[in-house]
Each structure stands twice: as structure tokens, then as C-alpha cells.
Design a protein around this motif. Structure first.
Motif, PDB file in Angstrom:
ATOM      1  N   VAL A 299       0.846  -1.199   0.000  1.00 46.08           N
ATOM      2  CA  VAL A 299       0.000   0.000   0.000  1.00 46.08           C
ATOM      3  C   VAL A 299       0.881   1.248   0.000  1.00 46.08           C
ATOM      4  CG1 VAL A 299      -1.750   1.324   1.236  1.00 46.08           C
ATOM      5  CG2 VAL A 299      -1.868  -1.180   1.217  1.00 46.08           C
ATOM      6  N   HIS A 300       0.566   2.163  -0.911  1.00 48.53           N
ATOM      7  CA  HIS A 300       1.239   3.468  -0.958  1.00 48.53           C
ATOM      8  C   HIS A 300       0.288   4.512  -0.374  1.00 48.53           C
ATOM      9  CE1 HIS A 300       3.684   6.799  -2.469  1.00 48.53           C
ATOM     10  NE2 HIS A 300       2.558   7.351  -2.890  1.00 48.53           N
ATOM     11  N   MET A 301       0.792   5.317   0.548  1.00 47.99           N
ATOM     12  CA  MET A 301      -0.038   6.312   1.214  1.00 47.99           C
ATOM     13  C   MET A 301       0.047   7.653   0.483  1.00 47.99           C
ATOM     14  SD  MET A 301       0.039   7.425   5.234  1.00 47.99           S
ATOM     15  CE  MET A 301       1.738   8.018   5.161  1.00 47.99           C
ATOM     16  N   ASP A 302      -1.114   8.216   0.122  1.00 53.31           N
ATOM     17  CA  ASP A 302      -1.195   9.515  -0.544  1.00 53.31           C
ATOM     18  C   ASP A 302      -1.870  10.527   0.381  1.00 53.31           C
ATOM     19  OD1 ASP A 302       0.057   8.909  -2.911  1.00 53.31           O
ATOM     20  OD2 ASP A 302      -1.782   8.407  -3.983  1.00 53.31           O
ATOM     21  N   PRO A 303      -1.127  11.478   0.937  1.00 55.17           N
ATOM     22  CA  PRO A 303      -1.760  12.528   1.748  1.00 55.17           C
ATOM     23  C   PRO A 303      -2.576  13.466   0.846  1.00 55.17           C
ATOM     24  CG  PRO A 303       0.614  12.362   2.169  1.00 55.17           C
ATOM     25  CD  PRO A 303       0.331  11.604   0.920  1.00 55.17           C
ATOM     26  N   VAL A 304      -3.779  13.783   1.267  1.00 51.62           N
ATOM     27  CA  VAL A 304      -4.673  14.652   0.500  1.00 51.62           C
ATOM     28  C   VAL A 304      -5.012  15.875   1.343  1.00 51.62           C
ATOM     29  CG1 VAL A 304      -6.914  14.856  -0.630  1.00 51.62           C
ATOM     30  CG2 VAL A 304      -5.638  12.713  -0.778  1.00 51.62           C
ATOM     31  N   LYS A 305      -4.840  17.039   0.752  1.00 46.29           N
ATOM     32  CA  LYS A 305      -5.163  18.278   1.452  1.00 46.29           C
ATOM     33  C   LYS A 305      -6.650  18.560   1.303  1.00 46.29           C
ATOM     34  CE  LYS A 305      -3.508  23.018   2.010  1.00 46.29           C
ATOM     35  NZ  LYS A 305      -2.589  24.070   1.486  1.00 46.29           N
ATOM     36  N   LEU A 306      -7.355  18.553   2.412  1.00 46.30           N
ATOM     37  CA  LEU A 306      -8.802  18.764   2.392  1.00 46.30           C
ATOM     38  C   LEU A 306      -9.146  20.224   2.713  1.00 46.30           C
ATOM     39  CD1 LEU A 306      -9.890  15.567   4.352  1.00 46.30           C
ATOM     40  CD2 LEU A 306      -9.778  15.868   1.869  1.00 46.30           C
ATOM     41  N   ASN A 307     -10.364  20.611   2.334  1.00 42.89           N
ATOM     42  CA  ASN A 307     -10.917  21.930   2.689  1.00 42.89           C
ATOM     43  C   ASN A 307     -10.108  23.103   2.140  1.00 42.89           C
ATOM     44  OD1 ASN A 307     -12.908  20.588   4.286  1.00 42.89           O
ATOM     45  ND2 ASN A 307     -11.398  20.405   5.950  1.00 42.89           N
ATOM     46  N   ASP A 308      -9.464  22.869   0.971  1.00 43.96           N
ATOM     47  CA  ASP A 308      -8.781  23.974   0.302  1.00 43.96           C
ATOM     48  C   ASP A 308      -9.715  24.498  -0.785  1.00 43.96           C
ATOM     49  OD1 ASP A 308      -6.345  25.605  -0.400  1.00 43.96           O
ATOM     50  OD2 ASP A 308      -6.619  24.517  -2.291  1.00 43.96           O
ATOM     51  N   PRO A 309     -10.170  25.752  -0.710  1.00 46.21           N
ATOM     52  CA  PRO A 309     -11.183  26.265  -1.654  1.00 46.21           C
ATOM     53  C   PRO A 309     -10.760  26.164  -3.117  1.00 46.21           C
ATOM     54  CG  PRO A 309     -10.914  27.755   0.208  1.00 46.21           C
ATOM     55  CD  PRO A 309      -9.827  26.750   0.324  1.00 46.21           C
ATOM     56  N   LEU A 310      -9.517  26.529  -3.437  1.00 46.36           N
ATOM     57  CA  LEU A 310      -9.083  26.488  -4.840  1.00 46.36           C
ATOM     58  C   LEU A 310      -9.018  25.057  -5.355  1.00 46.36           C
ATOM     59  CD1 LEU A 310      -8.130  27.859  -7.369  1.00 46.36           C
ATOM     60  CD2 LEU A 310      -5.796  27.916  -6.429  1.00 46.36           C
ATOM     61  N   THR A 311      -8.510  24.149  -4.540  1.00 45.75           N
ATOM     62  CA  THR A 311      -8.431  22.738  -4.947  1.00 45.75           C
ATOM     63  C   THR A 311      -9.827  22.169  -5.182  1.00 45.75           C
ATOM     64  OG1 THR A 311      -6.387  22.439  -3.685  1.00 45.75           O
ATOM     65  CG2 THR A 311      -7.589  20.456  -4.292  1.00 45.75           C
ATOM     66  N   GLU A 312     -10.760  22.497  -4.282  1.00 42.54           N
ATOM     67  CA  GLU A 312     -12.127  22.002  -4.432  1.00 42.54           C
ATOM     68  C   GLU A 312     -12.790  22.587  -5.675  1.00 42.54           C
ATOM     69  OE1 GLU A 312     -13.553  19.591  -2.637  1.00 42.54           O
ATOM     70  OE2 GLU A 312     -11.537  19.449  -1.783  1.00 42.54           O
ATOM     71  N   GLN A 313     -12.511  23.852  -5.997  1.00 42.54           N
ATOM     72  CA  GLN A 313     -13.070  24.457  -7.203  1.00 42.54           C
ATOM     73  C   GLN A 313     -12.551  23.757  -8.452  1.00 42.54           C
ATOM     74  OE1 GLN A 313     -11.698  28.405  -8.056  1.00 42.54           O
ATOM     75  NE2 GLN A 313     -13.164  28.765  -9.717  1.00 42.54           N
ATOM     76  N   LEU A 314     -11.253  23.516  -8.482  1.00 43.25           N
ATOM     77  CA  LEU A 314     -10.659  22.845  -9.640  1.00 43.25           C
ATOM     78  C   LEU A 314     -11.175  21.410  -9.772  1.00 43.25           C
ATOM     79  CD1 LEU A 314      -6.974  24.117  -9.386  1.00 43.25           C
ATOM     80  CD2 LEU A 314      -8.643  24.700 -11.150  1.00 43.25           C
ATOM     81  N   ARG A 315     -11.320  20.743  -8.638  1.00 41.31           N
ATOM     82  CA  ARG A 315     -11.839  19.372  -8.697  1.00 41.31           C
ATOM     83  C   ARG A 315     -13.247  19.347  -9.271  1.00 41.31           C
ATOM     84  NH1 ARG A 315     -10.595  14.548  -6.591  1.00 41.31           N
ATOM     85  NH2 ARG A 315      -8.872  15.416  -5.369  1.00 41.31           N
ATOM     86  N   SER A 316     -14.073  20.311  -8.877  1.00 34.08           N
ATOM     87  CA  SER A 316     -15.442  20.382  -9.386  1.00 34.08           C
ATOM     88  C   SER A 316     -15.448  20.613 -10.892  1.00 34.08           C
ATOM     89  CB  SER A 316     -16.205  21.499  -8.675  1.00 34.08           C
ATOM     90  OG  SER A 316     -17.505  21.636  -9.200  1.00 34.08           O
ATOM     91  N   VAL A 317     -14.595  21.518 -11.366  1.00 33.77           N
ATOM     92  CA  VAL A 317     -14.507  21.796 -12.801  1.00 33.77           C
ATOM     93  C   VAL A 317     -14.029  20.571 -13.565  1.00 33.77           C
ATOM     94  CG1 VAL A 317     -13.296  23.151 -14.557  1.00 33.77           C
ATOM     95  CG2 VAL A 317     -14.159  24.271 -12.495  1.00 33.77           C
ATOM     96  N   LEU A 318     -13.024  19.879 -13.019  1.00 33.10           N
ATOM     97  CA  LEU A 318     -12.477  18.691 -13.679  1.00 33.10           C
ATOM     98  C   LEU A 318     -13.505  17.561 -13.730  1.00 33.10           C
ATOM     99  CD1 LEU A 318      -8.882  18.719 -12.137  1.00 33.10           C
ATOM    100  CD2 LEU A 318      -9.464  19.086 -14.545  1.00 33.10           C
ATOM    101  N   ASP A 319     -14.253  17.372 -12.645  1.00 31.21           N
ATOM    102  CA  ASP A 319     -15.281  16.327 -12.626  1.00 31.21           C
ATOM    103  C   ASP A 319     -16.335  16.577 -13.702  1.00 31.21           C
ATOM    104  OD1 ASP A 319     -14.082  14.948 -10.586  1.00 31.21           O
ATOM    105  OD2 ASP A 319     -15.287  15.867  -8.991  1.00 31.21           O
ATOM    106  N   LYS A 320     -16.732  17.845 -13.871  1.00 27.70           N
ATOM    107  CA  LYS A 320     -17.727  18.183 -14.893  1.00 27.70           C
ATOM    108  C   LYS A 320     -17.142  18.038 -16.295  1.00 27.70           C
ATOM    109  CE  LYS A 320     -20.395  21.381 -12.006  1.00 27.70           C
ATOM    110  NZ  LYS A 320     -20.810  22.797 -11.792  1.00 27.70           N
ATOM    111  N   ALA A 321     -15.823  18.309 -16.426  1.00 19.62           N
ATOM    112  CA  ALA A 321     -15.188  18.221 -17.747  1.00 19.62           C
ATOM    113  C   ALA A 321     -15.090  16.785 -18.241  1.00 19.62           C
ATOM    114  CB  ALA A 321     -13.798  18.851 -17.693  1.00 19.62           C
TER     115      ALA A 321
END
Length: 390
Positions: A299-321
Motif C-alpha cells: 500500500v502506498h499512502m497519498d496525503p490529500v489536502k482537504l478543505n482547500d477552496p481552490l483545490t475544491e473548485q478545480l476538482r469540481s470543474v475537472l469532474d464536470k469536464a
């Protein structure tokens, strides 16, 4: 009957994930095949020469080939059970696949030989002598071969063995070939027509078709086939069931033979969580799933930064794309790397193996969507393949 033999000759016969138990299944199948096929070969060849029937002689030689295949099976399972060494750090279990491939090749060679002999007999038919003892021998042989086929298939299913499945298919072919010989003998007795050679040709054609099909089935694991969906689902469900796991991706499964499965997976955790707690959780997941599924899991561990407004905005745009893009299932490992003149948007995109779109086309579509937010954003995508739709 098969289960009875398993219980008698194989200790702890239900623990089929144990390599020693697996070897004993192969050993038992090998000895059963050698003894029964040598007996059938001897009786059929004698009867064939006495009655001047090339079909019966050919069927007897077929049983001799089956005995050789059983010997190959026996040796193959012995070699496959050898532990790892310096030259083969993942063991020798793939020898079992080679054994199945060799048996498939023997079936094809047998089919060609039988086709040649039967074709000559069809062109130059000879009178064969009818005997009730011939009928009895053929009926008994069919019964033994039916039992053999069921025995091999049951053992193959128990330990998920392509070799024993191929051997079972070979025994099934023998049932058909011997039945064809019996039918030709009865037709000759009733009508006087000599169908010995014609029946032999039909049987040979079926054996060739079966052998070619088995070549594909036994070679597939050597080429690197996709893992069973059940195993994939068990790994994903087992990993995601632990509290603290945000998501999983990049599951890779490699088989080095039965009982020699290696897997790796990336597990996302909260970057703000204590690193030692996350590492302990990862260790637990590795150990539990490796023991439960009889695999070697990393298992490889990937730390994820949560509750970052810009990251969440980009993720939303990418999911829709990617939503309308057929065969593109999702993204992961999204991160931003800022510079004085531009910002790199880096992430992995998960695609199915049947995705029709080119990677450059996907990149262009996503890049266009991202630049609508900020022209200084540049997309860097790593494309991953997945076994099935998440």
C-alpha cells in the motif's frame, strides 16, 4: 466420488489456498490419469488389432497420449511447487500454466495425426470385424472417460487450475471420440456401411478445434490477463472499509502463478492527520488483506489536502469536464504547483482499457476548461488504466 477421493488422499483438502494442498491435488490427478489411461490404451489397442478397426486403435493411442499428459501434469505440479530461488524470486508457480499449454499442444498434434489416419481410412475403407466384446469395452471406456472428465473438472475448479481444466476438456474429447467409434461400429453392424474413417475425421476436427481453444485459455495467464473482478472488489472494499481512508486508486494486480498474486494500491489519507497514525493504518490494511486474500499487498499512502477552496473548485470543474467523456472515470492526486508566471495543475485521470479517445484529445478538452478559469493554468495529466468501472 471425486470429493471422496479428495478426502481420502488429500489432507486438509478444503484449504486449497495452501500451496502444499494444491500440489497434492495435481499429484492425485496425475496418478489417476496415468493408471486409468494406460489400462484403457492397452485394452483398446488389443481389441482394435483383433477387429481390424483403425478407429479403435487410434482411440487407444489417444489414451496413451492422455497418460503422457497426466505424467506432464504430475511433473508440472511438482515443479510449480518449488520455492523461490535467486533466479526466480517470485517462485515457479507459472510452470503450471506452461504445463497446461503443453497439454493443449499435445491435443492439437493428436488431432492432426488422427485426421491424417482417418482420412486415409475414409479413402480406402477396410472391413472390420464386429464383436460384442468390442461394444462392451467401448461402453466401459466411455463411462471411465466421463468420470475422468468430471474428476479433472472438479479438481480444477477446486484449485482454479487451467492445467486440470485442460485435462478435463481432453477427457471430454475422448468421450466424444469413443462414442463416435461405438456409433460407427453399430452402424456397420446394422447397415454394412463402413463409417470408421469418416467418424475418425469428424472426431479429429473436434479435437483440433478444442485444442486451439485451449491454447487461448491456457496462454492467457502468461500474457497477463486481468485479475478476477471478485478479487479486485475484495481488495477495494477491504481497503475502503477502514476509518480514515478517503479514497483508493492505482490498484495493480500481477499473478506469478496460482497462489502467487502480488498487488499494490494507493490509499488517500488526510494530510492533516498524524503521520504515524496513518502509517499504522496502512500497515494494518496490508497485513489484513494479505492474510485474508492470500496475496502479497503493498500500500502506498497519498496525503490529500482537504478543505482547500481552490483545490475544491478545480476538482469540481475537472469532474464536470470528464463526465461526458466516455471511458474516463475520474481523477485523483490533484495538486497545484505555483510559479511566478504560471501554475501547473497536476493530477491522474483514470481511463478504462476500452476508452476510444486519444490521450491528447482528453488533455485538450480538459486544458480548455481549466484555462477558462485562469489562462496561466497548465494541465499535466498522468493517464491510469483501470480493470473495471469504479
Amino acid at each position: 466420488m471425486s470429493t471422496f477421493l479428495f478426502k481420502i488422499f488429500i489432507k486438509d483438502y478444503e484449504n486449497t489456498r495452501n500451496p502444499m494442498v494444491r500440489e497434492k491435488y495435481g499429484t492425485l490427478a496425475g496418478y489417476v490419469g496415468i493408471v486409468s489411461n494406460m489400462l484403457l490404451c492397452t485394452v483398446k489397442v488389443i481389441i482394435g488389432f483383433l477387429t481390424n478397426s483403425i478407429a479403435i486403435v487410434a482411440d487407444g493411442i489417444n489414451n496413451l497420449t492422455d497418460a503422457s499428459s497426466s505424467l506432464i501434469t504430475l511433473i508440472g505440479f511438482k515443479l510449480a511447487a518449488k520455492p523461490e530461488d535467486e533466479g526466480h524470486p517470485f517462485g515457479h508457480a507459472r510452470i503450471e500454466y506452461l504445463t497446461g499449454l503443453l497439454i493443449s499442444a499435445i491435443i492439437i498434434i493428436l488431432g492432426f495425426q488422427l485426421l491424417k489416419t482417418s482420412f486415409n481410412k475414409a479413402l480406402h475403407p477396410e472391413t472390420s470385424q464386429f464383436s460384442y466384446i468390442t461394444i462392451i469395452v467401448l461402453i466401459v471406456a466411455i463411462g471411465i472417460k466421463i468420470w475422468q472428465s468430471r474428476f479433472y473438472m472438479a479438481a480444477g475448479k477446486k484449485i482454479d487450475s487451467v492445467t486440470l481444466s485442460a485435462t478435463g476438456a481432453d477427457s471430454r474429447n475422448d468421450v466424444i471420440s469413443t462414442s463416435a467409434v461405438l456409433l460407427s461400429v453399430l452402424i456397420n453392424k446394422v447397415t454394412g456401411y463402413q463409417l470408421d474413417g469418416i467418424m475418425g475425421c469428424l472426431v479429429a476436427a473436434f479435437i483440433l478445434w478444442s485444442g486451439i481453444k485451449l491454447i487461448g485459455e491456457t496462454s492467457s495467464p502468461l500474457l497477463g490477463e486481468a485479475p478476477p473482478p471478485e478479487l479486485v472488489n475484495e481488495i477495494l472494499a477491504g481497503a475502503e472499509s477502514h476509518e480514515g481512508v478517503i479514497g483508493t486508486h492505482d490498484l495493480m494486480v500481477h499473478s506469478y502463478g496460482p497462489g502467487r498474486t502480488f498487488a499494490s494500491i494507493h490509499i488517500e489519507v488526510d494530510a492533516e492527520r498524524d503521520i504515524m497514525e496513518s502509517h499504522d493504518m496502512i500497515d494494518n490494511i496490508e497485513r489484513e488483506l494479505s492474510q485474508q486474500l492470500n496475496i502479497h499487498l503493498t500500500v502506498h499512502m497519498d496525503p490529500v489536502k482537504l478543505n482547500d477552496p481552490l483545490t475544491e473548485q478545480l476538482r469540481s470543474v475537472l469532474d464536470k469536464a470528464i463526465e461526458p467523456l466516455e471511458g474516463v472515470y475520474g481523477i485523483h492526486d490533484l495538486r497545484l504547483v505555483s510559479g511566478p508566471t504560471h501554475t501547473n495543475i497536476i493530477f491522474d485521470a483514470v481511463c478504462s482499457s476500452t476508452c476510444k479517445m486519444k490521450e491528447s484529445e482528453i488533455q485538450a478538452i480538459i486544458n480548455k476548461k481549466i484555462k477558462e478559469i485562469n489562462p496561466s493554468y497548465y494541465v499535466s495529466i498522468t493517464f491510469d488504466k483501470t480493470y473495471a468501472k469504479p
